[in-house]
Design a protein around this motif. Sequence first.
Motif, PDB file in Angstrom:
ATOM      1  N   GLN A  23      46.505 -36.548  53.566  1.00 36.75           N
ATOM      2  CA  GLN A  23      45.516 -35.611  54.104  1.00 36.75           C
ATOM      3  C   GLN A  23      44.590 -36.356  55.043  1.00 36.75           C
ATOM      4  OE1 GLN A  23      44.077 -33.085  55.398  1.00 36.75           O
ATOM      5  NE2 GLN A  23      43.721 -31.777  53.623  1.00 36.75           N
ATOM      6  N   GLY A  24      44.452 -35.829  56.262  1.00 38.97           N
ATOM      7  CA  GLY A  24      43.689 -36.549  57.271  1.00 38.97           C
ATOM      8  C   GLY A  24      42.271 -36.074  57.459  1.00 38.97           C
ATOM      9  N   GLU A  25      41.913 -34.901  56.901  1.00 37.15           N
ATOM     10  CA  GLU A  25      40.628 -34.293  57.223  1.00 37.15           C
ATOM     11  C   GLU A  25      39.833 -33.931  55.973  1.00 37.15           C
ATOM     12  OE1 GLU A  25      42.672 -31.875  60.991  1.00 37.15           O
ATOM     13  OE2 GLU A  25      41.471 -30.801  59.502  1.00 37.15           O
ATOM     14  N   GLY A  26      38.527 -33.816  56.164  1.00 40.70           N
ATOM     15  CA  GLY A  26      37.674 -33.222  55.147  1.00 40.70           C
ATOM     16  C   GLY A  26      37.526 -34.022  53.861  1.00 40.70           C
ATOM     17  N   VAL A 198      30.725 -36.293  58.279  1.00 45.31           N
ATOM     18  CA  VAL A 198      31.633 -36.322  59.434  1.00 45.31           C
ATOM     19  C   VAL A 198      33.074 -36.249  58.943  1.00 45.31           C
ATOM     20  CG1 VAL A 198      32.405 -37.634  61.447  1.00 45.31           C
ATOM     21  CG2 VAL A 198      29.996 -37.720  60.739  1.00 45.31           C
ATOM     22  N   SER A 199      33.861 -35.382  59.559  1.00 45.30           N
ATOM     23  CA  SER A 199      35.299 -35.334  59.311  1.00 45.30           C
ATOM     24  C   SER A 199      36.028 -35.692  60.596  1.00 45.30           C
ATOM     25  CB  SER A 199      35.724 -33.933  58.850  1.00 45.30           C
ATOM     26  OG  SER A 199      37.138 -33.845  58.752  1.00 45.30           O
ATOM     27  N   LEU A 200      37.004 -36.570  60.483  1.00 51.59           N
ATOM     28  CA  LEU A 200      37.838 -36.942  61.619  1.00 51.59           C
ATOM     29  C   LEU A 200      39.290 -36.631  61.302  1.00 51.59           C
ATOM     30  CD1 LEU A 200      36.333 -40.452  62.486  1.00 51.59           C
ATOM     31  CD2 LEU A 200      35.834 -38.270  63.597  1.00 51.59           C
ATOM     32  N   GLN A 201      40.079 -36.386  62.313  1.00 49.86           N
ATOM     33  CA  GLN A 201      41.505 -36.136  62.109  1.00 49.86           C
ATOM     34  C   GLN A 201      42.219 -37.490  62.010  1.00 49.86           C
ATOM     35  OE1 GLN A 201      41.839 -33.219  65.494  1.00 49.86           O
ATOM     36  NE2 GLN A 201      42.889 -32.018  63.932  1.00 49.86           N
TER      37      GLN A 201
END
Length: 209
Positions: A23-26, A198-201
Amino acid sequence: MKETTSHSQTTELPLMEEFYTIQGEGYHSGRAAYFIRLGGCDVGCVWCDVKESWDAEKHPYTPVSEIVENALKSKTDFVVITGGEPGMYDLSTLVDELHTHQLEVAIETSGAYAFSGNVDWYCFSPKKFKSPVEEAYERADELKVVINHPSDFDWAQKHAEKLVKSNCKLFLQPEWSKEERFLPLIIEFVKEHPQWRVSLQTHKYMNIP
């Protein structure tokens, strides 16, 4: 044409793709996760990076039992249902069968539809192109807002004010093609409003699905 509204038992769903990744986000970023991406979306985000998911009829209606069986072939303990807009469908059968195998289940949705299915984690990512239903504010465990325009900061705050769960996690994520412009602004905003994160992809940095 298959049923595309909630609250009717669904044993087949339009499956665009399924894959085991990180999982890349959140909130769950960095966690191994099995993704189930459903076809069909009428929200129409202009910056969507999976526009090929929008037309459900382009993706095979697949038995829920087969989708679950494929997930079980991985080592996952965490399944993410995404789209498209997965809230268009009754997901109760899919979620129940995943739970039968002790898998934790999350959904990523715009909140534009009343949702069926007792998921463990409800990621609410509202979009300006289609208003969310009130239920989304009640169910959200995570609010993830994509920043694509300077006005999106105030817009994100207005959504946060309507959340019911006091422990809902708040994330701001730059739209990928505008990250260079908006990430510095997000960083400063979060420093001023530390209830946000902050969330990054990160999956794109890792070059994985």
